[in-house]
Design a protein around this motif. Structure first.
Motif, PDB file in Angstrom:
ATOM      1  N   THR A  85      28.400  14.572  54.407  1.00 39.89           N
ATOM      2  CA  THR A  85      27.834  15.589  53.511  1.00 39.89           C
ATOM      3  C   THR A  85      28.091  17.000  54.015  1.00 39.89           C
ATOM      4  OG1 THR A  85      25.632  15.435  54.517  1.00 39.89           O
ATOM      5  CG2 THR A  85      26.074  14.058  52.588  1.00 39.89           C
ATOM      6  N   LEU A  86      29.373  17.270  54.285  1.00 38.14           N
ATOM      7  CA  LEU A  86      29.734  18.606  54.769  1.00 38.14           C
ATOM      8  C   LEU A  86      29.724  19.622  53.636  1.00 38.14           C
ATOM      9  CD1 LEU A  86      32.577  18.058  57.381  1.00 38.14           C
ATOM     10  CD2 LEU A  86      30.102  18.017  57.661  1.00 38.14           C
ATOM     11  N   GLN A  87      29.749  20.892  54.035  1.00 37.90           N
ATOM     12  CA  GLN A  87      29.764  22.009  53.108  1.00 37.90           C
ATOM     13  C   GLN A  87      31.121  22.715  53.189  1.00 37.90           C
ATOM     14  OE1 GLN A  87      26.963  22.476  51.162  1.00 37.90           O
ATOM     15  NE2 GLN A  87      26.388  20.551  52.180  1.00 37.90           N
ATOM     16  N   PRO A  88      31.502  23.421  52.133  1.00 40.68           N
ATOM     17  CA  PRO A  88      32.785  24.134  52.187  1.00 40.68           C
ATOM     18  C   PRO A  88      32.890  25.083  53.388  1.00 40.68           C
ATOM     19  CG  PRO A  88      31.999  24.052  49.937  1.00 40.68           C
ATOM     20  CD  PRO A  88      30.890  23.491  50.791  1.00 40.68           C
ATOM     21  N   GLU A 144      33.663  28.321  68.828  1.00 44.14           N
ATOM     22  CA  GLU A 144      32.239  28.005  68.959  1.00 44.14           C
ATOM     23  C   GLU A 144      32.092  26.623  69.586  1.00 44.14           C
ATOM     24  OE1 GLU A 144      31.855  29.344  64.409  1.00 44.14           O
ATOM     25  OE2 GLU A 144      29.996  28.509  65.224  1.00 44.14           O
ATOM     26  N   LEU A 145      31.406  26.562  70.685  1.00 41.93           N
ATOM     27  CA  LEU A 145      31.140  25.267  71.309  1.00 41.93           C
ATOM     28  C   LEU A 145      30.124  24.503  70.484  1.00 41.93           C
ATOM     29  CD1 LEU A 145      31.517  23.380  73.769  1.00 41.93           C
ATOM     30  CD2 LEU A 145      29.566  24.566  74.804  1.00 41.93           C
ATOM     31  N   MET A 146      30.433  23.244  70.195  1.00 40.72           N
ATOM     32  CA  MET A 146      29.516  22.408  69.420  1.00 40.72           C
ATOM     33  C   MET A 146      28.784  21.417  70.331  1.00 40.72           C
ATOM     34  SD  MET A 146      31.984  21.586  66.179  1.00 40.72           S
ATOM     35  CE  MET A 146      30.715  20.862  65.140  1.00 40.72           C
ATOM     36  N   PHE A 147      29.569  20.634  71.060  1.00 40.00           N
ATOM     37  CA  PHE A 147      28.981  19.577  71.890  1.00 40.00           C
ATOM     38  C   PHE A 147      29.731  19.484  73.215  1.00 40.00           C
ATOM     39  CE2 PHE A 147      26.328  17.944  68.598  1.00 40.00           C
ATOM     40  CZ  PHE A 147      27.054  18.003  67.422  1.00 40.00           C
ATOM     41  N   VAL A 148      28.988  19.090  74.249  1.00 37.55           N
ATOM     42  CA  VAL A 148      29.579  18.808  75.549  1.00 37.55           C
ATOM     43  C   VAL A 148      29.084  17.449  76.013  1.00 37.55           C
ATOM     44  CG1 VAL A 148      29.836  19.511  77.953  1.00 37.55           C
ATOM     45  CG2 VAL A 148      29.575  21.248  76.173  1.00 37.55           C
ATOM     46  N   TYR A 149      30.007  16.637  76.483  1.00 40.84           N
ATOM     47  CA  TYR A 149      29.659  15.362  77.101  1.00 40.84           C
ATOM     48  C   TYR A 149      30.190  15.355  78.531  1.00 40.84           C
ATOM     49  CZ  TYR A 149      27.996  12.953  72.929  1.00 40.84           C
ATOM     50  OH  TYR A 149      27.266  12.551  71.831  1.00 40.84           O
ATOM     51  N   SER A 150      29.338  14.946  79.447  1.00 31.36           N
ATOM     52  CA  SER A 150      29.756  14.780  80.832  1.00 31.36           C
ATOM     53  C   SER A 150      29.437  13.353  81.241  1.00 31.36           C
ATOM     54  CB  SER A 150      29.013  15.760  81.737  1.00 31.36           C
ATOM     55  OG  SER A 150      29.360  15.540  83.087  1.00 31.36           O
ATOM     56  N   LEU A 151      30.453  12.641  81.654  1.00 35.10           N
ATOM     57  CA  LEU A 151      30.290  11.226  82.022  1.00 35.10           C
ATOM     58  C   LEU A 151      29.557  10.469  80.914  1.00 35.10           C
ATOM     59  CD1 LEU A 151      29.413  11.690  85.791  1.00 35.10           C
ATOM     60  CD2 LEU A 151      31.579  10.916  84.810  1.00 35.10           C
ATOM     61  N   GLU A 152      29.999  10.730  79.693  1.00 33.83           N
ATOM     62  CA  GLU A 152      29.523  10.036  78.498  1.00 33.83           C
ATOM     63  C   GLU A 152      28.107  10.403  78.081  1.00 33.83           C
ATOM     64  OE1 GLU A 152      30.372   5.895  79.578  1.00 33.83           O
ATOM     65  OE2 GLU A 152      31.886   6.863  80.843  1.00 33.83           O
ATOM     66  N   GLU A 153      27.484  11.334  78.759  1.00 25.85           N
ATOM     67  CA  GLU A 153      26.150  11.768  78.344  1.00 25.85           C
ATOM     68  C   GLU A 153      26.232  13.161  77.742  1.00 25.85           C
ATOM     69  OE1 GLU A 153      23.516   9.640  81.840  1.00 25.85           O
ATOM     70  OE2 GLU A 153      22.827  11.508  80.946  1.00 25.85           O
ATOM     71  N   PRO A 194      24.366  21.591  63.035  1.00 24.91           N
ATOM     72  CA  PRO A 194      23.694  20.844  61.951  1.00 24.91           C
ATOM     73  C   PRO A 194      23.890  19.343  62.096  1.00 24.91           C
ATOM     74  CG  PRO A 194      24.927  22.704  61.067  1.00 24.91           C
ATOM     75  CD  PRO A 194      25.276  22.613  62.519  1.00 24.91           C
ATOM     76  N   SER A 195      22.908  18.598  61.632  1.00 23.69           N
ATOM     77  CA  SER A 195      22.931  17.147  61.810  1.00 23.69           C
ATOM     78  C   SER A 195      24.023  16.464  61.004  1.00 23.69           C
ATOM     79  CB  SER A 195      21.570  16.562  61.430  1.00 23.69           C
ATOM     80  OG  SER A 195      21.273  16.860  60.076  1.00 23.69           O
ATOM     81  N   ARG A 196      24.666  17.173  60.099  1.00 24.91           N
ATOM     82  CA  ARG A 196      25.779  16.572  59.367  1.00 24.91           C
ATOM     83  C   ARG A 196      27.004  16.350  60.274  1.00 24.91           C
ATOM     84  NH1 ARG A 196      24.991  21.797  57.373  1.00 24.91           N
ATOM     85  NH2 ARG A 196      26.776  23.225  57.585  1.00 24.91           N
TER      86      ARG A 196
END
Lengths: 109, 116
Positions: B80-83, B44-53, B61-63
């Protein structure tokens, strides 16, 4: 319908045989296709990528792409026990890479 | 060091802890990614950064809070992660996040996270 579908297996082949791994995808606009191998407890490692219809060969590995039928396959010739792993198909329909759940391959000596 | 490295390789944390995962790529790539891999589920892709953006955030989730101070380093701050957040967290990098051969992603070894 899943965006990228693979048979989870396990697919079992004898040593020396050809292993055939298949993947179908739903987005006709997909342009880039990748095969990764993942050993248990390890991270995925790239085997091949393919962009054009037809076959692409690299050593014992051949990737086959058919955009009209929306499938991509990976053939492994002369399968070895060391090829036993999970093979992940990944498709890039737009800005991000979509992975299938992977096919577990077991090569028996 | 070559390729993509991640630390720590294993992490056990309680639900009230705060920890950070670190990723470093030595390939001169411009894009970096965080993925989550749970048992029997696709990456599952969570985040992508390109040239630091940040260019992609897949409703994570914001955790989970990413940070990319430069094109070689990527962090994932956890609190505050969950199991059910227990999984293998993989970092990857590519030359650029567009089409073509430059978009080939190379993965780090991953961090095996267990949340108690």
């Amino acid at each position: 319908q899943k965006e990228v579908e693979q048979n989870s297996g396990p697919l079992s082949v004898p040593e020396g045989a050809i292993a055939s791994l298949n993947c179908t995808y739903s987005d006709r606009g997909s342009q880039s296709f990748f095969w990764y191998r993942q050993y248990s407890g390890k991270s995925p490692e790239l085997i091949m990528f393919i962009y054009s219809n037809g076959d692409k060969e690299d050593g014992r590995f051949t990737a086959q792409l058919n955009k009209a039928s929306q499938y991509v396959s990976l053939l492994i010739r002369d399968s070895q026990p060391s090829d036993s792993a999970t093979y992940l198909c990944a498709v890039k329909p737009g800005g991000k890479l979509i992975f299938g759940q992977g096919t577990e391959l077991s090569v028996k000596p | 060091e070559t390729g993509v490295t991640q630390t720590p390789r294993h992490l056990v944390m309680g639900m009230t802890n705060k920890k950070s995962l670190k990723c470093e790529q030595h390939l001169g790539h411009n894009a970096m990614y965080w993925y989550k891999q749970s048992a029997k589920k696709p990456l599952e892709l969570m985040f992508v950064y390109s040239l630091e953006e940040r260019v992609e955030n897949n409703s994570v989730p914001s955790r989970f809070s990413p940070e990319c101070p430069n094109s070689s380093h990527l962090f994932l701050h956890l609190h505050t992660l969950q199991p059910e957040d227990s999984a293998l967290y993989l970092c990857a990098s590519s030359q650029n996040p567009g089409q073509g051969a430059g978009d080939t992603q190379y993965f780090g070894p991953g961090t095996r996270l267990t949340v108690l």
